[in-house]
Write a protein that holds these residues in place. Structure first.
Motif, PDB file in Angstrom:
ATOM      1  N   GLY A   1      75.397  70.564 111.500  1.00 25.09           N
ATOM      2  CA  GLY A   1      75.775  71.044 110.171  1.00 25.09           C
ATOM      3  C   GLY A   1      75.312  72.478 109.957  1.00 25.09           C
ATOM      4  N   GLY A   2      74.158  72.801 110.520  1.00 24.65           N
ATOM      5  CA  GLY A   2      73.629  74.166 110.403  1.00 24.65           C
ATOM      6  C   GLY A   2      74.524  75.167 111.113  1.00 24.65           C
ATOM      7  N   ALA A   3      74.964  74.803 112.318  1.00 25.85           N
ATOM      8  CA  ALA A   3      75.845  75.698 113.073  1.00 25.85           C
ATOM      9  C   ALA A   3      77.175  75.874 112.343  1.00 25.85           C
ATOM     10  N   LEU A   4      77.695  74.752 111.842  1.00 29.33           N
ATOM     11  CA  LEU A   4      78.963  74.748 111.121  1.00 29.33           C
ATOM     12  C   LEU A   4      78.875  75.642 109.885  1.00 29.33           C
ATOM     13  N   THR A   5      77.804  75.452 109.108  1.00 24.45           N
ATOM     14  CA  THR A   5      77.659  76.186 107.858  1.00 24.45           C
ATOM     15  C   THR A   5      77.406  77.670 108.122  1.00 24.45           C
ATOM     16  N   THR A   6      76.552  77.948 109.104  1.00 28.28           N
ATOM     17  CA  THR A   6      76.270  79.355 109.428  1.00 28.28           C
ATOM     18  C   THR A   6      77.543  80.051 109.905  1.00 28.28           C
ATOM     19  N   ALA A   7      78.308  79.362 110.766  1.00 28.03           N
ATOM     20  CA  ALA A   7      79.552  79.956 111.258  1.00 28.03           C
ATOM     21  C   ALA A   7      80.525  80.197 110.114  1.00 28.03           C
ATOM     22  N   TYR A   8      80.601  79.228 109.209  1.00 23.75           N
ATOM     23  CA  TYR A   8      81.535  79.344 108.088  1.00 23.75           C
ATOM     24  C   TYR A   8      81.221  80.575 107.250  1.00 23.75           C
ATOM     25  N   PHE A   9      79.919  80.759 106.898  1.00 27.93           N
ATOM     26  CA  PHE A   9      79.554  81.867 106.012  1.00 27.93           C
ATOM     27  C   PHE A   9      79.521  83.211 106.726  1.00 27.93           C
ATOM     28  N   ARG A  10      79.119  83.238 107.987  1.00 30.10           N
ATOM     29  CA  ARG A  10      78.907  84.533 108.647  1.00 30.10           C
ATOM     30  C   ARG A  10      80.125  84.992 109.441  1.00 30.10           C
ATOM     31  N   LEU A  11      80.900  84.038 109.982  1.00 28.87           N
ATOM     32  CA  LEU A  11      82.062  84.430 110.792  1.00 28.87           C
ATOM     33  C   LEU A  11      83.366  84.212 110.042  1.00 28.87           C
ATOM     34  N   GLY A  12      83.322  83.322 109.031  1.00 25.91           N
ATOM     35  CA  GLY A  12      84.554  83.010 108.313  1.00 25.91           C
ATOM     36  C   GLY A  12      85.447  82.115 109.142  1.00 25.91           C
ATOM     37  N   VAL A  13      86.614  81.833 108.617  1.00 26.90           N
ATOM     38  CA  VAL A  13      87.562  80.974 109.320  1.00 26.90           C
ATOM     39  C   VAL A  13      88.895  81.712 109.440  1.00 26.90           C
ATOM     40  N   ILE A  14      89.733  81.213 110.342  1.00 24.84           N
ATOM     41  CA  ILE A  14      91.065  81.795 110.538  1.00 24.84           C
ATOM     42  C   ILE A  14      91.814  81.751 109.206  1.00 24.84           C
ATOM     43  N   GLU A  15      92.585  82.778 108.925  1.00 25.65           N
ATOM     44  CA  GLU A  15      93.294  82.828 107.653  1.00 25.65           C
ATOM     45  C   GLU A  15      94.130  81.572 107.442  1.00 25.65           C
ATOM     46  N   GLY A  16      94.005  80.977 106.289  1.00 26.58           N
ATOM     47  CA  GLY A  16      94.765  79.768 105.992  1.00 26.58           C
ATOM     48  C   GLY A  16      93.999  78.495 106.319  1.00 26.58           C
ATOM     49  N   VAL A  17      92.901  78.627 107.061  1.00 29.21           N
ATOM     50  CA  VAL A  17      92.121  77.436 107.417  1.00 29.21           C
ATOM     51  C   VAL A  17      91.019  77.243 106.379  1.00 29.21           C
ATOM     52  N   GLU A  18      91.004  76.062 105.730  1.00 27.98           N
ATOM     53  CA  GLU A  18      90.023  75.822 104.685  1.00 27.98           C
ATOM     54  C   GLU A  18      88.709  75.292 105.224  1.00 27.98           C
ATOM     55  N   ARG A  19      88.788  74.517 106.304  1.00 26.79           N
ATOM     56  CA  ARG A  19      87.577  73.881 106.815  1.00 26.79           C
ATOM     57  C   ARG A  19      87.471  74.054 108.317  1.00 26.79           C
TER      58      ARG A  19
END
Lengths: 288, 288
Positions: free
Chosen positions: B108-126
């Motif tokens: 969950g830490g890796a997931l959350t850190t990646a989400y906030f610091r790297l963002g996601v592909i445009e159009g991808v919510e999760r």
């Protein structure tokens, strides 16, 4: 034990059913009744003389085919005077002249016919399909494996009740351990359905083991694994596919060199035992 | 290829990470950076002399532990000046000084850190977690395997987009075939989620194969299998458990008699090959 066998179930019916029935009647101490179209079944039976005395035929002129669905299927299943082989066979269960009914036919047909003619345990809204999965030290009854792809928490509770009764009466297990299939063992893990089902199972009075993953299931930690019909179906089919892939890979690997070929030959009894355990023909049927 | 390895991920960190990093730096033509608490990592590095020239250490004083969750985890992941090993490592991806980040830490830490610091592909919510599953003839990327236990159809569509991009860029597959995991191959099969996802995938412009079951997945018919995080997690863990049970059973069977023992010895190269393919250590990591 009085068993009724649907003679009109399989794709090539009734020949395989007749052959299987004759063999089973000779091999086991049971009363076996074939149910199906006498015009098609009787000639096949007459080719075998003498017929085992514990094998008989009950005529059922109509059939549920693999194509039957929707309202047509529901009517064939429900009509009081329905004469499909499934209806006639299940009516024998209902009126106490048989103990079990076996069919290789349309799964939805069997489900619907059983629902209308035999009913369900009080409090159970939907029947479930279950599979006896080989696990370490024995078998685990997994349900639902496909009858209900979308479920509510109370359905899973009902599957747990049915599974517990089935494990007691059919497998002879006292106080069967019930596991709830989840994506983690800890309470609180799961999708919404599992998280809402957990407290129902905890309060159910059943022998609730808690959430389980594949390793508890295949490790033999529980006697019954409860899940929705979508996840259960994916689980069963994937497990079969993994097992098949492994055995195929091993066979190909073993055929790779003379040394391993010789080894495979010497180890054949072990492979035969593994093959027998994995053979879906031995355990592939789904108790309803 | 410049790879950042989280030195503070595993339960016994940082010793296994340091040892692994040194071995990887010696064995592969890569630039490897350990990121973690220098006070704990540096002394371990100093025990190995000479250190490979392609291995370096970047200091990150803070750590995301296995216990971190909720708001505390979100803040550690999101804060601009966060100095956790995950944040520092992923910032190196973001600013282009590294190509890949590897951690054995809190998922969950890796997931959350990646989400906030790297963002996601445009159009991808999760974001989704994926697994490379060994199948006939290669690998299949299965996603989601646990990040999102409850999904909507548009999430599955987004997983398909991410899986397709991943299979192209990381596996080098042109126009990857995307399968939708279901309880039957026919269109129209599935739970509500799958039935609603099917038309989205059909209209997506992706190379949509259709619904798949275990036999298509493990038979190598598709490059990407899309499912919700609950079903995907059950699939992965059950497949691992089945494979383990089979190998254990085979081992026990083979040890049953002298003949099969000798056979097993002769066939050992084949078993070793199978073991290597099944070893979760070889393929157990989950691309994010």
């Amino acid at each position: 034990m009085r068993i009724v066998l649907d003679a009109m179930g399989s794709d090539n019916c009734p020949a395989p059913e007749v052959e299987g029935a004759i063999q089973a009647a000779m091999d086991f101490d049971i009363e076996l009744t074939l149910v199906g179209d006498a015009a098609r079944v009787q000639p096949l039976l007459e080719q075998h003389t003498p017929l085992p005395a514990n094998l008989s035929l009950t005529h059922a002129p109509d059939t549920i085919t693999m194509e039957d669905k929707g309202l047509k299927l529901a009517l064939k299943a429900k009509k009081k005077n329905s004469r499909t082989s499934m209806a006639v066979g299940m009516d024998m269960l209902k009126n106490g002249t048989a103990d079990a009914f076996v069919t290789a036919g349309n799964t939805g047909g069997a489900l619907t016919t059983a629902y209308f003619r035999l009913g369900v345990i009080e409090g159970v809204e939907r029947p479930a399909l279950s599979a006896l999965v080989p696990v370490r030290g024995g078998f685990c009854a997994v349900l639902d494996i496909g009858a209900n792809p979308d479920c509510k928490p109370e359905h899973l509770l009902q599957f747990a009740v049915m599974g517990s009764i089935y494990a007691q009466s059919a497998l002879g297990i006292d106080n069967p351990r019930i596991g709830l299939l989840s994506n983690g063992e800890e309470a609180g893990k799961g999708n919404e359905l599992v998280r809402e089902t957990y407290p129902l199972l905890e309060a159910s009075g059943l022998n609730f083991y808690g959430n389980i993953e594949g390793k508890e299931l295949f490790g033999g930690e529980v006697d019954v694994a409860v899940t929705d019909g979508f996840t259960g179906n994916v689980l069963i089919k994937s497990s079969e596919a993994v097992a098949k892939l492994l055995v195929d890979m091993l066979r190909e690997s073993l055929m790779g060199s003379l040394r391993t070929k010789l080894g495979a030959l010497a180890a054949k009894p072990a492979f035969d035992e593994l093959k027998r355990m994995l053979n879906p023909d031995e355990i592939g049927a789904a108790p309803l």
